[in-house]
Design a protein around this motif. Structure first.
Motif, PDB file in Angstrom:
ATOM      1  N   SER A 170       9.304   5.546   6.166  1.00  0.00           N
ATOM      2  CA  SER A 170       7.888   5.725   6.509  1.00  0.00           C
ATOM      3  C   SER A 170       7.648   7.168   6.972  1.00  0.00           C
ATOM      4  CB  SER A 170       7.452   4.736   7.585  1.00  0.00           C
ATOM      5  OG  SER A 170       8.236   4.920   8.728  1.00  0.00           O
ATOM      6  N   THR A 212       2.303   6.434   6.099  1.00  0.00           N
ATOM      7  CA  THR A 212       2.651   5.847   4.801  1.00  0.00           C
ATOM      8  C   THR A 212       3.887   4.975   4.996  1.00  0.00           C
ATOM      9  OG1 THR A 212       1.773   7.778   3.652  1.00  0.00           O
ATOM     10  CG2 THR A 212       3.218   6.328   2.388  1.00  0.00           C
ATOM     11  N   LYS A 213       3.748   3.700   4.707  1.00  0.00           N
ATOM     12  CA  LYS A 213       4.838   2.753   4.933  1.00  0.00           C
ATOM     13  C   LYS A 213       5.819   2.766   3.762  1.00  0.00           C
ATOM     14  CE  LYS A 213       1.815  -0.259   7.568  1.00  0.00           C
ATOM     15  NZ  LYS A 213       1.222  -1.605   7.648  1.00  0.00           N
ATOM     16  N   PRO A 214       6.986   2.184   3.968  1.00  0.00           N
ATOM     17  CA  PRO A 214       7.995   2.180   2.898  1.00  0.00           C
ATOM     18  C   PRO A 214       7.496   1.571   1.581  1.00  0.00           C
ATOM     19  CG  PRO A 214       8.978   1.508   4.961  1.00  0.00           C
ATOM     20  CD  PRO A 214       7.503   1.616   5.216  1.00  0.00           C
ATOM     21  N   ASP A 215       6.544   0.637   1.650  1.00  0.00           N
ATOM     22  CA  ASP A 215       6.040   0.036   0.405  1.00  0.00           C
ATOM     23  C   ASP A 215       4.907   0.850  -0.223  1.00  0.00           C
ATOM     24  OD1 ASP A 215       3.843  -0.399   2.014  1.00  0.00           O
ATOM     25  OD2 ASP A 215       3.909  -2.587   1.906  1.00  0.00           O
ATOM     26  N   GLY A 216       4.601   2.013   0.372  1.00  0.00           N
ATOM     27  CA  GLY A 216       3.573   2.890  -0.193  1.00  0.00           C
ATOM     28  C   GLY A 216       2.185   2.663   0.379  1.00  0.00           C
ATOM     29  N   SER A 217       1.996   1.576   1.105  1.00  0.00           N
ATOM     30  CA  SER A 217       0.674   1.335   1.699  1.00  0.00           C
ATOM     31  C   SER A 217       0.435   2.318   2.847  1.00  0.00           C
ATOM     32  CB  SER A 217       0.572  -0.111   2.196  1.00  0.00           C
ATOM     33  OG  SER A 217       1.524  -0.342   3.200  1.00  0.00           O
TER      34      SER A 217
END
Ligand code: SF4
Ligand code: SF4
Length: 106
Positions: A74, A90-95
């Protein structure tokens, strides 16, 4: 941890000899390379104060957050405007999540 500079976004603050990020870094860790882009001299000495992240007008600098705070990978960027800073997580999943902090800057 350290900061990461996106060279495709950094414009060297024009031809400024002392770009904003260079001026605010308390560790004197940032400088320009021959291509007029900012680089971090010694990443291991960065203590993540985020001063350069907040100061960059191009949003070219981001911080990687500790796993315990944001999850692995992140990152945090900032956009500073008059009277406020808008943080972008920005989180690890891109959100993405945004947080607005009001400042006393006028
Ligand atoms: S403040 Fe941003 S745009 Fe200016 S030199 Fe530093 S990284 Fe590049
Ligand atoms: S986060 Fe702080 S110590 Fe690290 S490079 Fe930026 S201004 Fe310097």
């Amino acid at each position: 941890m350290t900061v990461r500079i996106n060279k495709s976004l950094c414009n060297g603050c024009g031809n400024s000899v002392e770009p904003k990020c260079v001026m605010v870094c308390p560790g004197d860790l940032l400088c320009k390379d021959p291509s007029n882009r900012c680089v971090i001299r010694d990443p291991k000495d960065c203590w993540d104060c985020a001063a350069c992240v907040k100061e960059c007008p191009q949003q070219a600098i981001e911080m990687t957050l500790p796993v315990q705070i944001g999850g692995r990978g992140s990152t945090l960027k900032a956009k500073t405007e008059k009277g406020r800073i808008i943080w972008q997580l920005t989180k690890p999943d891109g959100s993405k999540e945004f947080f607005e902090v009001h400042t006393r800057n006028t």
